[in-house]
Design a protein around this motif. Structure first.
Motif, mmCIF file in Angstrom:
data_model
loop_
_atom_site.group_PDB
_atom_site.id
_atom_site.type_symbol
_atom_site.label_atom_id
_atom_site.label_comp_id
_atom_site.label_asym_id
_atom_site.label_seq_id
_atom_site.Cartn_x
_atom_site.Cartn_y
_atom_site.Cartn_z
ATOM 1 N N ALA A 158 0.861 -1.193 0.000
ATOM 2 C CA ALA A 158 0.000 0.000 0.000
ATOM 3 C C ALA A 158 0.894 1.239 0.000
ATOM 4 O O ALA A 158 1.163 1.845 1.037
ATOM 5 C CB ALA A 158 -0.910 -0.007 1.217
ATOM 6 N N SER A 160 2.512 4.990 -0.518
ATOM 7 C CA SER A 160 2.065 6.333 -0.109
ATOM 8 C C SER A 160 1.153 6.286 1.110
ATOM 9 O O SER A 160 0.237 7.089 1.247
ATOM 10 C CB SER A 160 1.372 7.059 -1.270
ATOM 11 O OG SER A 160 2.253 7.205 -2.362
ATOM 12 N N THR A 161 1.406 5.326 1.998
ATOM 13 C CA THR A 161 0.687 5.257 3.264
ATOM 14 C C THR A 161 1.699 5.224 4.410
ATOM 15 O O THR A 161 2.907 5.017 4.197
ATOM 16 C CB THR A 161 -0.196 3.999 3.350
ATOM 17 O OG1 THR A 161 0.648 2.838 3.438
ATOM 18 C CG2 THR A 161 -1.101 3.883 2.140
ATOM 19 N N SER A 162 1.202 5.372 5.615
ATOM 20 C CA SER A 162 2.072 5.417 6.790
ATOM 21 C C SER A 162 2.552 4.039 7.236
ATOM 22 O O SER A 162 3.303 3.929 8.202
ATOM 23 C CB SER A 162 1.340 6.085 7.954
ATOM 24 O OG SER A 162 0.179 5.349 8.301
ATOM 25 N N THR A 163 2.141 2.987 6.525
ATOM 26 C CA THR A 163 2.492 1.622 6.939
ATOM 27 C C THR A 163 3.579 0.989 6.072
ATOM 28 O O THR A 163 3.924 -0.171 6.279
ATOM 29 C CB THR A 163 1.252 0.718 6.896
ATOM 30 O OG1 THR A 163 0.774 0.643 5.529
ATOM 31 C CG2 THR A 163 0.131 1.268 7.772
#
Length: 203
Positions: A158, A160-163
């Protein structure tokens, strides 16, 4: 095979294409101008790091004049990212470059705090580790380096996410890879991130 390559992933600095999340703060042309400045900075830093080869891997193609000017000025190669999501494009670049090199570092242009010393440190880390990362403060990463292609690190992520970095660590552990992490840096993606730009970079 020889040495360690640096691959800079970059979008052409075209209004409406580059740094679109900054358009609310800078306008389309302002965001594109900043993208061009960040690209030129990344190339200068890369050239100063003393790596064995340097290339810009461009999107959507390498025809924008700024790519040609930078290639001529710094003696770097130009390539094209091609189709697919970010993970597919990154894995393809690593596979191509590592066919001829013992190691490769891949960066974007979004982290102006990445300097030549950090790039040299990342190259050194690959002597004793399978992978190296510079995490980003937003939960992603600003640099990834590998000694061999590792498709599992890039498939169905995923982006461009914080994970992203946390998920990457899980995949590294599952694959039994040894990795190093250098100090985290700030990405400049959103209007609030403009505070991380070097002084004088904005009009």
């Amino acid at each position: 095979m020889s040495g360690c390559a640096l691959v800079i992933f970059a979008k052409a600095p075209v209004a409406g294409l580059a740094k679109t999340r900054l358009i609310p703060a800078l306008g389309a042309h302002g965001a594109a101008a900043l993208a061009g400045r960040m690209l030129a900075h990344a190339v200068r830093v890369g050239a100063a790091a003393g790596l064995d080869s340097l290339e810009i891997c461009a999107a959507p193609d390498a025809s924008h004049p700024v790519f040609g000017r930078l290639a001529h000025a710094h003696g770097l190669a130009l390539s094209v990212q091609g189709d697919g999501d970010l993970g597919a494009r990154m894995h393809r670049a690593f596979t191509r470059v590592l066919a001829a090199r013992r190691g490769a570092l891949l960066v974007g242009t979004d982290a102006p705090a990445l300097d030549a010393d950090m790039l040299a440190g990342a190259r050194a880390a690959l002597h004793t580790h399978d992978a190296v990362f510079v995490p980003a403060l937003d939960g992603g990463y600003a640099l990834v380096g590998l000694r061999a292609p590792q498709p599992a690190l890039f498939e169905q992520m995923a982006w461009s996410t914080s994970t992203v970095m946390a998920g990457t660590r899980e995949r590294l552990r599952a694959a039994g890879l040894r990795w190093a992490e250098l100090p985290a840096v700030a990405d400049v993606d959103e209007p609030a991130d403009l505070a991380h730009l070097p002084k004088g970079w904005l009009p």
